[in-house]
Design a protein around this motif. Structure first.
Motif, PDB file in Angstrom:
ATOM      1  N   LEU A 291      33.513  43.954  28.154  1.00  0.00           N
ATOM      2  CA  LEU A 291      34.215  42.850  27.889  1.00  0.00           C
ATOM      3  C   LEU A 291      35.294  42.239  29.056  1.00  0.00           C
ATOM      4  N   ALA A 292      35.578  43.011  29.884  1.00  0.00           N
ATOM      5  CA  ALA A 292      36.825  42.854  30.948  1.00  0.00           C
ATOM      6  C   ALA A 292      36.022  42.083  31.977  1.00  0.00           C
ATOM      7  N   VAL A 293      34.724  42.490  32.207  1.00  0.00           N
ATOM      8  CA  VAL A 293      33.939  42.001  33.361  1.00  0.00           C
ATOM      9  C   VAL A 293      33.360  40.680  32.812  1.00  0.00           C
ATOM     10  N   TRP A 294      33.164  40.335  31.667  1.00  0.00           N
ATOM     11  CA  TRP A 294      32.737  39.219  31.164  1.00  0.00           C
ATOM     12  C   TRP A 294      33.510  37.876  31.520  1.00  0.00           C
ATOM     13  N   GLN A 295      34.766  38.329  31.653  1.00  0.00           N
ATOM     14  CA  GLN A 295      35.827  37.277  31.876  1.00  0.00           C
ATOM     15  C   GLN A 295      36.105  37.049  33.362  1.00  0.00           C
ATOM     16  N   PHE A 296      34.983  37.109  34.008  1.00  0.00           N
ATOM     17  CA  PHE A 296      35.276  36.992  35.602  1.00  0.00           C
ATOM     18  C   PHE A 296      35.348  35.539  36.242  1.00  0.00           C
ATOM     19  N   GLY A 297      35.371  34.545  35.218  1.00  0.00           N
ATOM     20  CA  GLY A 297      35.488  33.308  35.714  1.00  0.00           C
ATOM     21  C   GLY A 297      36.988  32.902  36.232  1.00  0.00           C
ATOM     22  N   ALA A 298      37.958  33.538  35.945  1.00  0.00           N
ATOM     23  CA  ALA A 298      39.285  33.191  36.509  1.00  0.00           C
ATOM     24  C   ALA A 298      39.333  33.373  37.851  1.00  0.00           C
ATOM     25  N   PRO A 299      38.914  34.772  38.239  1.00  0.00           N
ATOM     26  CA  PRO A 299      39.114  35.043  39.574  1.00  0.00           C
ATOM     27  C   PRO A 299      37.881  34.242  40.401  1.00  0.00           C
TER      28      PRO A 299
ATOM     29  N   PHE B  10      45.689  47.065  34.057  1.00  0.00           N
ATOM     30  CA  PHE B  10      46.613  48.276  33.499  1.00  0.00           C
ATOM     31  C   PHE B  10      47.391  48.130  32.252  1.00  0.00           C
ATOM     32  N   GLN B  11      47.690  46.599  31.905  1.00  0.00           N
ATOM     33  CA  GLN B  11      48.312  46.249  30.712  1.00  0.00           C
ATOM     34  C   GLN B  11      47.384  45.899  29.620  1.00  0.00           C
ATOM     35  N   ALA B  12      46.215  46.081  29.721  1.00  0.00           N
ATOM     36  CA  ALA B  12      45.134  45.509  28.602  1.00  0.00           C
ATOM     37  C   ALA B  12      45.442  46.393  27.438  1.00  0.00           C
ATOM     38  N   PHE B  13      45.520  45.514  26.337  1.00  0.00           N
ATOM     39  CA  PHE B  13      46.001  46.174  25.138  1.00  0.00           C
ATOM     40  C   PHE B  13      44.980  45.644  24.125  1.00  0.00           C
ATOM     41  N   THR B  14      44.813  44.301  23.852  1.00  0.00           N
ATOM     42  CA  THR B  14      43.990  43.704  22.908  1.00  0.00           C
ATOM     43  C   THR B  14      42.787  44.503  22.276  1.00  0.00           C
ATOM     44  N   PRO B  15      41.723  44.155  23.350  1.00  0.00           N
ATOM     45  CA  PRO B  15      40.533  44.590  23.274  1.00  0.00           C
ATOM     46  C   PRO B  15      40.397  46.151  22.730  1.00  0.00           C
ATOM     47  N   ALA B  16      41.176  47.046  23.184  1.00  0.00           N
ATOM     48  CA  ALA B  16      41.132  48.359  22.870  1.00  0.00           C
ATOM     49  C   ALA B  16      41.629  48.607  21.323  1.00  0.00           C
ATOM     50  N   PHE B  17      42.618  47.951  21.072  1.00  0.00           N
ATOM     51  CA  PHE B  17      43.443  47.903  19.815  1.00  0.00           C
ATOM     52  C   PHE B  17      42.245  47.284  18.862  1.00  0.00           C
ATOM     53  N   ILE B  18      41.649  46.289  18.961  1.00  0.00           N
ATOM     54  CA  ILE B  18      40.624  45.800  17.964  1.00  0.00           C
ATOM     55  C   ILE B  18      39.370  46.592  18.045  1.00  0.00           C
ATOM     56  N   VAL B  19      38.900  46.766  19.203  1.00  0.00           N
ATOM     57  CA  VAL B  19      37.501  47.633  18.971  1.00  0.00           C
ATOM     58  C   VAL B  19      37.471  48.991  18.544  1.00  0.00           C
ATOM     59  N   SER B  20      38.837  49.740  18.703  1.00  0.00           N
ATOM     60  CA  SER B  20      38.920  50.895  18.440  1.00  0.00           C
ATOM     61  C   SER B  20      39.722  51.040  16.963  1.00  0.00           C
TER      62      SER B  20
ATOM     63  N   LEU C 215      39.103  32.178  29.015  1.00  0.00           N
ATOM     64  CA  LEU C 215      40.143  31.559  28.033  1.00  0.00           C
ATOM     65  C   LEU C 215      40.025  32.365  26.599  1.00  0.00           C
ATOM     66  N   LEU C 216      38.569  32.549  26.262  1.00  0.00           N
ATOM     67  CA  LEU C 216      38.471  32.793  25.005  1.00  0.00           C
ATOM     68  C   LEU C 216      38.562  34.460  24.797  1.00  0.00           C
ATOM     69  N   GLY C 217      38.248  34.956  25.964  1.00  0.00           N
ATOM     70  CA  GLY C 217      38.019  36.526  25.913  1.00  0.00           C
ATOM     71  C   GLY C 217      39.067  37.402  25.664  1.00  0.00           C
ATOM     72  N   THR C 218      40.555  36.788  25.690  1.00  0.00           N
ATOM     73  CA  THR C 218      41.755  37.549  25.440  1.00  0.00           C
ATOM     74  C   THR C 218      42.128  37.706  24.220  1.00  0.00           C
ATOM     75  N   GLY C 219      41.523  36.723  23.391  1.00  0.00           N
ATOM     76  CA  GLY C 219      41.863  36.655  21.768  1.00  0.00           C
ATOM     77  C   GLY C 219      41.213  37.734  20.914  1.00  0.00           C
ATOM     78  N   VAL C 220      41.752  37.901  19.732  1.00  0.00           N
ATOM     79  CA  VAL C 220      41.223  38.847  18.817  1.00  0.00           C
ATOM     80  C   VAL C 220      39.940  38.540  18.319  1.00  0.00           C
ATOM     81  N   ALA C 221      39.334  37.155  18.354  1.00  0.00           N
ATOM     82  CA  ALA C 221      38.048  36.830  17.879  1.00  0.00           C
ATOM     83  C   ALA C 221      37.008  37.354  18.509  1.00  0.00           C
TER      84      ALA C 221
END
Lengths: 326, 298
Positions: free
Chosen positions: A191-199, A253-263, A142-148
């Motif tokens: 960061l993506a693997v960290w969010q394994f809770g949903a699956p 394939f559609q990930a955006f936010t983490p790459a945008f913020i981190v880079s 839940l938290l991981g998709t956000g900018v924070a």
């Protein structure tokens, strides 16, 4: 709206009691009402408007735009296949973004699903606290998709940040993973693997559907833990694995936010975090090359459709549906 | 829903003879292992909370979660906001978008789901199949024409492009969730209402809608959290700092290279995840059960 209020307006009265005894024979259900398409489309009218104006219409429009030169302010100019040709023939940044995205999907999705399955198996015991643990593991999704959280990752993997300090004590001074073209993508993968809770939650629900008799039979046959996992758990869980695989692949394939913020929005260093969607955004909304960006969007749709079709096409071979004679 | 976990977990292996001494040891080991993994997993969140009250010079390098002194100035700086706009403005903007999206999804998806699940019309099969297909559709394929439409209507920069699609049931996930839920309700209730003279509108209003509540709650919570976290579409459509939402305001910090911005940045980050955390704590059962039964994305 007018028609329905006319037909029903005279019947305005307190809510009907459910399952009122009415003397009708059980098999003879009245079916005189539900066959009125007018009212069905009334209920569907927001959906129909959305499907036509915001989905089908725009899909066709972007397909058309992908064959044009369009900058939002002047009308689109037909250029044929030029956008597509240029993407593959002379756009190094596009090729880089396709490669980065492919790597991200290929590495992060299997790792995420493996972590999800492992923790689901671990949690699948009848013990006190299981519900609490399940929720706690789910929280990062839940938290991981956000900018924070992306900002946290950026700070933890920066030069002299937490990770650099830890690896530094072992003599491995990275200068910050986010500044290293070889490592930067792995910051996003972690960061993506960290969010394994949903699956994981979906796996857990699937594990609970497996009949105990199968495990009992396996135990009677003297099957060990690994053998039972291979021969009972995995086949019984395979429909859920397919489901999670399709869903997570489409999202990756559609990930955006983490790459945008981190880079910082640029996909650096050296294009190592230039996600496909990041480059699409850059072309479409920084440079207003919207025909070009539309071509990229349709390529993305095509790739996702092909991969999804492959998953389902091969599923006959590896997905086991119970009740099937195979 | 609770019977789902209770009833089924009794069947799972590995918990036989709870009184045996070996089993007791195994239970302790199990808890220890899980708590260990959880500690590692939740470290970044704890790090964020701890960092937000650290003095700026300790933020990056210090591994210790405890600050040498508390730094409430991070929060007062965060409350002052960025670019001359206070954080409450961003907070309010995020709230308007999220609540608008929640209302939109609740109304439009419930109406569409009732039609798909209970009413008969010729195109029902194909249209529902289309809905399922759009779950897979990348947003980018419709983004540019949608943007062009909103640009022509002079609505770019307002919240309309972020809320209107929800009012038109474009979140196929939730239509699917509610259809599945309504299909699970006994038909006899509809029939009884029908005999009592209810048309589809009254049946929906007095029979389906009250029973649909769990699915509505799940939809509302997920819509709120996803909209609250959403970055891409807000980045595309909002261009004036006065209309910025929290994610966009946070992003402004990236361009500030000086480390002195780190304290306020993380304080504002904490403020931005507080609503998500509160929702999670209050509704975690709904969230986890919702995702388990419908397989929503996370």
């Amino acid at each position: 709206m007018g028609k329905s209020t006319m037909t029903t307006g005279t019947l305005r009265r307190p809510p009907p009691r459910p399952a009122a005894p009415d003397g009708t024979a059980p098999g003879a259900r009245p079916r005189y009402r539900r066959n009125r398409p007018g009212i069905a489309y009334l209920f569907l009218s927001p959906w129909v408007a959305g499907a036509l104006l915001l989905t089908i219409g725009p899909m066709l429009a972007s397909l058309y735009l992908s064959f044009t030169d369009y900058d939002l302010f002047t009308s689109p100019e037909w250029v044929g296949l030029e956008n597509y040709q240029r993407l593959f023939a002379d756009d190094a940044r596009f090729l880089a973004s396709a490669k980065v995205t492919a790597m991200y999907v290929l590495i992060s999705v299997p790792l995420k699903l493996a972590a999800a399955l492992a923790v689901a198996l671990l949690l699948n015991r009848k013990r006190r606290g299981q519900g609490f643990y399940r929720s706690a593991f789910y929280a990062p999704s839940l938290l991981g998709t956000g900018v924070a959280i992306a900002l946290v990752w950026r700070a933890m993997f920066t030069d002299a940040g937490v990770v650099d300090s830890v690896t530094g004590t072992f003599g491995w001074d990275t200068g910050g993973w986010i500044n290293e073209p070889d490592y930067a993508l792995y910051v996003l993968i972690i960061l993506a693997v960290w969010q394994f809770g949903a699956p994981m939650v979906i796996f857990l629900a699937g594990l609970k559907q497996i009949p105990t008799e199968l495990y009992d039979a396996a135990a009677v046959d003297g099957s060990g833990t690994w053998r039972t996992f291979r021969s009972v758990t995995l086949p019984m869980l395979s429909p859920i694995i397919l489901f999670n695989l399709v869903l997570e692949t489409i999202h990756a394939f559609q990930a955006f936010t983490p790459a945008f913020i981190v880079s910082g929005g640029r996909g650096g260093p050296s294009n190592s975090t230039l996600f496909y969607t990041l480059y699409l955004y850059e072309r479409g909304f920084s440079q207003f090359r919207m025909g070009y960006a539309s071509a990229m969007a349709w390529l993305l749709l095509l790739v996702i459709a092909i991969i999804t079709a492959l998953f389902f096409g091969t599923s006959r071979r590896w997905v086991f549906y119970s009740g099937e004679d195979r | 829903m609770s019977t789902l976990s209770d009833g089924l977990s009794t069947r799972t292996p590995g918990a036989r003879r709870p009184g045996a001494p070996g089993a007791r040891l195994r239970t302790v080991g199990w808890h220890a292992l899980i708590i260990g993994v959880l500690a590692l997993l939740l470290y970044p969140v704890v790090w964020l909370l701890a960092t937000s009250i650290k003095p700026t010079d300790e933020i990056l390098s210090s591994l210790s979660l405890l600050p040498s002194r508390l730094a409430p100035e991070n929060y007062s700086a965060a409350l002052d906001g960025i670019a001359g706009i206070g954080v409450w403005r961003f907070f309010t903007n995020s709230l308007i978008v999220a609540i608008g999206a929640v209302i939109g999804n609740l109304v439009s998806c419930a109406l569409a789901a009732y039609a798909f699940a209970r009413l008969r019309f010729r195109l029902r099969g194909p249209l529902f199949a289309f809905t399922l297909l759009t779950i897979m559709l990348p947003y980018h394929v419709v983004l540019i024409p949608q943007y062009t439409i909103f640009q022509k209507l002079d609505l770019v920069g307002t919240f309309v492009p972020l809320i209107l699609p929800k009012l038109l049931a474009t979140d196929a996930f939730f239509v699917f969730l509610m259809v599945q839920f309504i299909r699970g309700l006994p038909r006899e209730l509809d029939d009884a209402a029908e005999i009592d003279g209810c048309g589809p509108v009254l049946t929906f209003r007095y029979v389906i809608l009250p029973l649909l509540k769990p699915a509505l709650v799940t939809t509302a919570i997920f819509t709120f959290i996803w909209t609250w976290n959403d970055f891409f579409s807000q980045l595309v459509y909002l261009n004036d700092p006065d209309s910025y939402t929290l994610p966009l305001a946070l992003r402004l910090f990236i361009d500030q290279t000086s480390e002195s911005a780190f304290g306020p940045m993380f304080a504002m980050s904490v403020l931005s995840i507080v609503p998500v955390m509160l929702f999670f704590l209050a509704f975690q059962r709904y969230l986890v059960e919702g995702i388990a039964t419908s397989g929503l994305k996370g």
